[in-house]
Enzyme design. Structure first.
Site, PDB file in Angstrom:
ATOM      1  N   CYS A  57      -3.713   3.506  -5.610  1.00  0.00           N
ATOM      2  CA  CYS A  57      -3.995   4.150  -4.319  1.00  0.00           C
ATOM      3  C   CYS A  57      -5.509   4.270  -4.164  1.00  0.00           C
ATOM      4  O   CYS A  57      -6.200   4.658  -5.098  1.00  0.00           O
ATOM      5  CB  CYS A  57      -3.381   5.549  -4.256  1.00  0.00           C
ATOM      6  N   CYS A  60       0.516  -8.346   6.986  1.00  0.00           N
ATOM      7  CA  CYS A  60       0.096  -7.289   6.063  1.00  0.00           C
ATOM      8  C   CYS A  60      -1.388  -7.389   5.759  1.00  0.00           C
ATOM      9  O   CYS A  60      -1.890  -6.681   4.884  1.00  0.00           O
ATOM     10  CB  CYS A  60       0.913  -7.359   4.770  1.00  0.00           C
TER      11      CYS A  60
END
Length: 455
Positions: free
Chosen positions: A83, A410
């Site tokens: 992340c 994406c």
């Protein structure tokens, strides 16, 4: 002249974000990329790498914090590379992703006046991923599963990843225990020796079914069936344990050969009233909650009325294809991965859908062949990999006068490049809908509606 040197400490005010979510500031009118810094902040940083036109720096201290800065929930956020923006308030994450799309369309696509909607986010942006890929390594003398530290191949052990389902983390810990118990040789990237390389765990959100894929450096895996049985005995959710054989050197995770160690060769997920089987090597969207939102928008943009013949390029296991088939006359899905095509055909039967056809091959080769056979498409849906579309695919769409194109992406950068090509080929970008499929990361998915300009 470059005004900074490696190791130099600087102060900078962050003016925006780079394409991977890092803060972008200026020092003496020179661009500095600083991961972990947020827009509007003044920070102290140490220059880590100097290039001709920019530098990268390590964040040392936030001197003036942005109001959107929050404390990350994950205890290893500062080490793990999974992340990138967990320190940013979720609402601000959604705004950042929309701005990333705007910037890419302007800078790469030359598109300045396109309607770009607000990013559609999640009510609960945690525990959403249905797939994890753990590298396997040695940490303090023990076999561990984890993630690589950002920008390196230094393995960070992980016991509870907050964007993975709890069951995934529990299975990962059990595999670690079994790997140590059976003393499995761990693959070494430098030498090319060792057995266990990666562990993949795929989870079906609605059915609860789980698949475990053990990636090995060769066929010989005598304890594999025993490990599979041990896992299945502890976790009744596990329906499939597969050995994937990958002897190649490099970063590719999966090899071409799979063999079932226990259970079936795939698991079944439910999305939007449809069932989908996927296998070890098949692509399926990683966020099943947002997949329904994404596909619903794609079907809306396709504007179907049960009369259209539709092309679904890069069809995967047929998930979007079958969504389209519910409102189209006929849909043709093209996919290069043979295992995914086999799953797609099974999925059509599983859902009682007989107006979908699946073709195994590269889109850039199969599309011209279909058109040469007098097959005409009213709508084309493109959902390419991160690298985007082959230019000849886009040219083939234009040459065959396909009126409406729905582009699912994406990667805003390659999307913008492809939209620019389509614009030059006579199409107009009508609107873009970003969808947050990957909360707390810099990634963003988009659905784009394009129409052929009538002359």
């Amino acid at each position: 002249m470059v005004p900074v040197n490696q190791g130099q400490e600087i102060e900078a005010t962050i003016e925006g974000y780079g394409h991977t979510g890092e803060g972008v500031g200026r020092f003496q009118d020179f661009t500095i990329f600083i991961p972990g810094a947020l827009k509007g902040e003044t920070v102290k940083a140490e220059v880590a790498q100097v290039k001709k036109n920019y530098a990268k720096a390590k964040l040392l201290k936030v001197l003036s914090a942005a109001p959107e800065r929050i404390t990350p929930n994950c205890p290893i956020f500062n080490f793990c590379g999974g992340c990138q923006i967990q320190h940013l308030d979720y609402r601000a994450q959604l705004e950042l992703k929309r701005q990333r799309v705007i910037d890419a369309l302007k800078r790469i696509g030359g598109l300045n006046d396109v309607l770009i909607h607000a990013t559609i986010g999640m009510k609960d942006p945690w525990r959403y991923r249905n797939k994890v890929q753990y590298p396997v390594g040695i940490y303090k003398g023990k076999i561990v599963l984890g993630f690589y530290q950002q920008g390196s191949h230094r393995l960070i052990p992980v016991s509870d990843c907050l964007i993975q389902p709890l069951i995934t983390n529990r299975i990962g810990l059990k595999i670690r225990e079994l790997a140590n118990g059976y003393r499995l040789p761990v693959y070494n990237e430098k030498t090319g020796k060792g057995l266990l390389r990666h562990v993949l765990i795929k989870t079906a959100y609605l059915t609860g079914e789980v698949m475990v894929v053990l990636v090995t450096n060769g066929d010989y895996f005598p304890v594999g069936p025993r490990i599979a049985r041990d896992l299945a005995a502890v976790f009744p959710q596990i329906k499939s344990v597969v050995q994937n054989i990958n002897r190649t050197r490099g970063n590719v995770i999966l090899g071409d050969k799979n063999q079932v160690l226990w259970g079936s060769d795939g698991i079944v997920e439910k999305v939007g009233g449809l069932q989908f089987k996927f296998s070890a090597g098949s692509f399926f969207q990683v966020n099943p909650v947002q997949t329904q939102t994404l596909y619903g928008k794609a079907v809306d943009y396709a504007g179907l009325s049960w009369r259209e013949v539709v092309l679904d390029a890069y069809a995967g296991v047929g998930s979007l294809t079958l969504f389209l088939a519910k409102k189209a006359k006929m849909v043709y899905g093209i996919e290069v991965v043979s295992q995914a095509v086999a799953n797609a055909k099974e999925n059509a039967v599983l859902n009682g859908i007989d107006n979908a056809r699946f073709i195994n091959g590269a889109v850039e080769k199969e599309l011209p062949r279909l058109v040469a056979g007098q097959l005409f498409f009213d709508v084309a849906v493109l959902d390419p990999p991160r690298s985007g579309c082959e230019e000849r695919v886009l040219k083939s769409l234009a040459e065959n006068m396909i009126k409406r194109i729905v582009y699912v992406s994406c990667n805003p950068s390659t999307m913008a490049r492809d939209l620019k090509i389509l614009t030059e080929l006579g199409y107009e970008t009508k609107e873009v809908q970003p969808v947050d499929m990957f909360p707390h990361t810099h990634h963003v998915e988009c659905v784009v509606l394009m129409s052929r300009v009538e002359k």
